[in-house]
Design a protein around this motif. Structure first.
Motif, short mmCIF file in Angstrom:
data_model
loop_
_atom_site.label_atom_id
_atom_site.label_comp_id
_atom_site.label_asym_id
_atom_site.label_seq_id
_atom_site.Cartn_x
_atom_site.Cartn_y
_atom_site.Cartn_z
N THR A 143 6.83 12.83 -4.63
CA THR A 143 6.32 12.82 -3.26
C THR A 143 6.89 11.63 -2.50
O THR A 143 7.29 10.64 -3.10
N ASN A 144 6.90 11.76 -1.20
CA ASN A 144 7.35 10.69 -0.32
C ASN A 144 6.13 10.18 0.44
O ASN A 144 5.56 10.91 1.26
N ALA A 145 5.71 8.94 0.17
CA ALA A 145 4.50 8.41 0.78
C ALA A 145 4.61 8.37 2.30
O ALA A 145 3.62 8.58 3.01
N LEU A 146 5.80 8.08 2.83
CA LEU A 146 5.97 8.00 4.28
C LEU A 146 5.70 9.35 4.93
O LEU A 146 5.01 9.43 5.95
N VAL A 155 0.83 -1.21 0.00
CA VAL A 155 0.00 0.00 0.00
C VAL A 155 0.87 1.26 0.00
O VAL A 155 0.49 2.29 -0.57
N LEU A 156 2.04 1.19 0.63
CA LEU A 156 2.95 2.34 0.56
C LEU A 156 3.43 2.56 -0.87
O LEU A 156 3.55 3.69 -1.33
N TYR A 157 3.68 1.46 -1.57
CA TYR A 157 4.07 1.56 -2.98
C TYR A 157 2.95 2.19 -3.80
O TYR A 157 3.20 3.04 -4.68
N LEU A 158 1.70 1.81 -3.52
CA LEU A 158 0.57 2.38 -4.25
C LEU A 158 0.38 3.86 -3.93
O LEU A 158 -0.09 4.64 -4.77
N LEU A 161 -5.96 3.93 7.78
CA LEU A 161 -5.87 5.39 7.83
C LEU A 161 -5.06 5.96 6.67
O LEU A 161 -5.59 6.73 5.86
N GLY A 162 -3.80 5.56 6.57
CA GLY A 162 -2.95 6.13 5.53
C GLY A 162 -3.46 5.86 4.13
O GLY A 162 -3.53 6.77 3.29
N TYR A 163 -3.83 4.61 3.85
CA TYR A 163 -4.24 4.25 2.49
C TYR A 163 -5.71 4.57 2.20
O TYR A 163 -6.02 5.29 1.25
#
Length: 281
Positions: free
Chosen positions: A103-106, A94-97, A181-183
Motif C-alpha cells: 500500500t501507499n500511505a500517501l 506517522v507516514l512511515y507508521l 486526520l490521516g493518522y
C-alpha cells in the motif's frame, strides 16, 4: 535451543495488536500534538492566573506566533529552519507508521497530488467556510476580553521573514492534518472507535492545543475540527484540509500586520510584562 529458560520468545510477542496500537498512539501523541495540547492548556491556565493577579481580563494577555529564536539574523534563520525540519520529520514518522506492504500511505490518506485541482477547490471553499467565521469569532472574543491577543511576526523583521512564515504555514497544515486526520482516524478505527467519536475526540484535541489563545480559539478550533473531520470522512482525502489549513495560516501570519494597522484596537495587544509563551506545534 530447548528447555524453559523463563525468557519470553521475541518471535512471538504476547502484546495484543489492540494494546500495541494504543501504545503507538500514546507515543505519537506524546511527541506531537498531544505534547502541544498539554503545554497549551497550561499556558491558558497561567494566562487566567496572571489576569487575576493583575486584576485584568484575559484579553490583556498576549501570545506570540513564530517568535524569533535569536537576536542575530543568521542564527535565527538556522533555528527556524531546523524547527520546521524536525516538525516535518514527525509527519514523516506517522507516514512511515501508516505505510504497509503493498500500500501507499500517501494515496491511502489522500496526500498525493493526483487530484490537486479538486483538492485545491475544496480547500478554498473550506477557507471561506471556516477562516472568515473564525476571524469573526476571534474579533468577538477580543472585544469580550475572552481571547488573548495573538501577535504574529512583523513582516519587516528580517529579509527571510515572509518565506519562513509561508514555510511555517505549510508545516502547521501538514503536521496537524496528517496526524489528526490521516493518522489518528486510521488508528482509532482499528481499536474500534466509531466515526463520530473519532471526529469529536480529534476536534477536542485540536481545541486543546490552541487553548493558549483563549476561549474564542478553543470554540473556533473545535468547530473547525468537527468540520474538517467530517470532510475527511466524506472525501477520504487529507490534501484539501492541508491546503485549507495552510491558506488560513498564511492569512493569519502574513495578513496580521495589515489587520493590526487597520484595526489597532482589536489586533494590537495591550502591553503586558509577561507575555504568554506559545507552545510548539
Amino acid at each position: 535451543m530447548n528447555g524453559d529458560s523463563g525468557a519470553a520468545d521475541v518471535r512471538f510477542p504476547t502484546t495484543s495488536p489492540r494494546a500495541r496500537t494504543w501504545w503507538e498512539i500514546g507515543i505519537v501523541l506524546a511527541v506531537t500534538v498531544g505534547q502541544s495540547a498539554v503545554y497549551s492548556v497550561l499556558s491558558f491556565v497561567r494566562s487566567i492566573q496572571r489576569a487575576l493577579e493583575q486584576n485584568a481580563s484575559l484579553g490583556d494577555q498576549q501570545a506570540r506566533l513564530n517568535p524569533s529564536r535569536d537576536t542575530q539574523a543568521l542564527w535565527d534563520l538556522v533555528y527556524q529552519l531546523l524547527d520546521i525540519f524536525f516538525s516535518l520529520a514527525l509527519v514523516a514518522l506517522v507516514l512511515y507508521l501508516l505505510w504497509e506492504p503493498g500500500t501507499n500511505a500517501l494515496k491511502r490518506i489522500g496526500l498525493d497530488v493526483g487530484r490537486f485541482g479538486s483538492d485545491a477547490g475544496r480547500g478554498i471553499l473550506l477557507v471561506l467556510a471556516i477562516g472568515v467565521p473564525g476571524l469573526a469569532l476571534y474579533i468577538v472574543g477580543r472585544m469580550l476580553g475572552l481571547t488573548v491577543a495573538v501577535v504574529a511576526s512583523p513582516l519587516d523583521a528580517a529579509w527571510y521573514t515572509v518565506p519562513l512564515l509561508l514555510l511555517s504555514a505549510v508545516r502547521a497544515g501538514l503536521v496537524e492534518e496528517v496526524i489528526l486526520l490521516g493518522y489518528l482516524f486510521d488508528r482509532l478505527r482499528r481499536v474500534g472507535w466509531s466515526w463520530w467519536t473519532i471526529i469529536l475526540a480529534t476536534a477536542g484535541l485540536r481545541a486543546a492545543y490552541h487553548a493558549y489563545q483563549g476561549v474564542g480559539s478553543i470554540i473556533g478550533n473545535f468547530v473547525m475540527g468537527v468540520v474538517f473531520g467530517w470532510c475527511y470522512r466524506r472525501w477520504g482525502r487529507v490534501m484539501p484540509l492541508v491546503i485549507a489549513h495552510t491558506v488560513i495560516d498564511v492569512i493569519a501570519f502574513v495578513g496580521y500586520p495589515l489587520a493590526a494597522a487597520l484595526f489597532p484596537a482589536v489586533f494590537t495587544p495591550t502591553p503586558t510584562p509577561s507575555p504568554t509563551p506559545t507552545p510548539s506545534p
